[in-house]
Design an enzyme around this catalytic site. Structure first.
Site, PDB file in Angstrom:
ATOM      1  N   SER A 166      26.269   0.256  -8.020  1.00 55.17           N
ATOM      2  CA  SER A 166      24.832  -0.007  -7.948  1.00 55.17           C
ATOM      3  C   SER A 166      24.525  -1.428  -8.427  1.00 55.17           C
ATOM      4  O   SER A 166      25.021  -2.377  -7.829  1.00 55.17           O
ATOM      5  CB  SER A 166      24.111   1.085  -8.737  1.00 55.17           C
ATOM      6  OG  SER A 166      22.740   1.060  -8.499  1.00 55.17           O
ATOM      7  N   ASP A 191      21.256   7.416   0.863  1.00 58.47           N
ATOM      8  CA  ASP A 191      20.920   6.699  -0.376  1.00 58.47           C
ATOM      9  C   ASP A 191      19.456   6.262  -0.324  1.00 58.47           C
ATOM     10  O   ASP A 191      19.073   5.487   0.554  1.00 58.47           O
ATOM     11  CB  ASP A 191      21.851   5.474  -0.501  1.00 58.47           C
ATOM     12  CG  ASP A 191      21.747   4.800  -1.853  1.00 58.47           C
ATOM     13  OD1 ASP A 191      20.667   4.878  -2.473  1.00 58.47           O
ATOM     14  OD2 ASP A 191      22.740   4.196  -2.287  1.00 58.47           O
ATOM     15  N   HIS A 201      22.757   8.181  -3.706  1.00 60.97           N
ATOM     16  CA  HIS A 201      23.124   6.999  -4.504  1.00 60.97           C
ATOM     17  C   HIS A 201      24.212   7.316  -5.536  1.00 60.97           C
ATOM     18  O   HIS A 201      24.961   6.432  -5.933  1.00 60.97           O
ATOM     19  CB  HIS A 201      21.870   6.463  -5.207  1.00 60.97           C
ATOM     20  CG  HIS A 201      22.040   5.068  -5.727  1.00 60.97           C
ATOM     21  ND1 HIS A 201      22.181   3.970  -4.897  1.00 60.97           N
ATOM     22  CD2 HIS A 201      22.106   4.590  -6.996  1.00 60.97           C
ATOM     23  CE1 HIS A 201      22.318   2.881  -5.630  1.00 60.97           C
ATOM     24  NE2 HIS A 201      22.274   3.228  -6.918  1.00 60.97           N
TER      25      HIS A 201
HETATM   26  C1  MLT Z   1      19.591  -3.135  -8.359  1.00 65.46           C
HETATM   27  O1  MLT Z   1      18.553  -3.291  -8.971  1.00 65.46           O
HETATM   28  O2  MLT Z   1      20.606  -3.816  -8.522  1.00 65.46           O
HETATM   29  C2  MLT Z   1      19.574  -2.037  -7.347  1.00 65.46           C
HETATM   30  O3  MLT Z   1      18.263  -1.731  -7.004  1.00 65.46           O
HETATM   31  C3  MLT Z   1      20.298  -0.837  -7.797  1.00 65.46           C
HETATM   32  C4  MLT Z   1      19.824  -0.340  -9.116  1.00 65.46           C
HETATM   33  O4  MLT Z   1      20.273  -0.823 -10.127  1.00 65.46           O
HETATM   34  O5  MLT Z   1      18.999   0.594  -9.159  1.00 65.46           O
END
Ligand code: MLT
Length: 210
Positions: free
Chosen positions: A108, A158, A189
């Site tokens: 992520s 996701d 996700h």
């Molecule tokens: C981010 O902010 O890098 C992406 O939206 C994924 C997350 O951290 O939720």
């Protein structure tokens, strides 16, 4: 295992038990920390040295690796600055611990900063496993990846990473020479056993090839 703040990121370092195994750089998701991905690392790359920093940016108290303006909307100046800062940390840690260039394993937000490091400072990494990654910089720099192996694993359902965004990241990385494999799993996700199996198999094949 050591935890230290001596280098520029609070981090954990786990020495290798197999000197031939490639070191890993673990990059957690939003709200995680340097401990989150250690169990995953043991499964996908037993024997590897592990370097696991904690993101320095706090969002409502939750560690991240760069600032965002909203979900999926990034402060790209901060992305660039933080990617360079992380690449510098990797360089200093390699010297301190005597490591080869690591393979990043990011989830992520951690996958997104790993993608930004690949795009700005490709020499910092030997390759990357990007779990639920999206495009970190809308205008990617054209630093060459010259055959660097990259595994992207996305979730078809996701809600955070639109499918076309992950596909665009794969296209960007291929366009500058990355050897990209992009897998899309029938999931959301969160990580699944299929992610673990894919990452483990991909790292195993990399070891055999290297
Ligand atoms: C981010 O902010 O890098 C992406 O939206 C994924 C997350 O951290 O939720």
């Amino acid at each position: 295992m050591t935890v230290t703040t001596e280098l520029s990121f609070t981090h954990r370092f786990v020495p290798a038990t197999d000197p031939a195994a490639p070191p890993l750089l673990l990059l957690h998701g939003t709200g995680g920390n340097e401990d989150d991905l250690l169990p995953l690392a043991r499964i996908i790359a037993p024997g590897s040295a592990v370097l696991s920093p904690r993101g320095k940016v706090l969002e409502g108290g939750m560690p991240r690796f760069f600032r965002r303006l909203a979900e999926g909307v990034f402060d790209e100046d901060d992305v660039r600055r933080r990617a360079d800062e992380l690449a510098d940390f990797v360089g200093a840690a390699r010297e301190a611990y005597g490591l080869a260039a690591p393979i990043a394993v990011g989830f992520s937000n951690g996958a997104n900063i790993a993608a930004a490091v690949l795009q700005r400072r490709p020499d910092a990494l030997a390759g990357a496993v990007l779990l639920r990654a999206m495009v970190p910089l809308r205008e990617p720099p054209d630093a060459s990846l010259s055959g660097k192996p990259i595994l992207i694993v996305s979730g078809a359902m996701d809600p955070i990473v639109p499918a076309d965004n992950a596909a665009r990241l794969a296209t960007f990385l291929r366009a500058v020479g990355g050897q990209v494999r992009h897998e899309v799993l029938p999931t959301g996700h969160g990580l699944t056993q299929a992610d673990v199996d894919l990452a483990r198999g991909w790292i195993e094949r990399l070891n055999e090839a290297g």
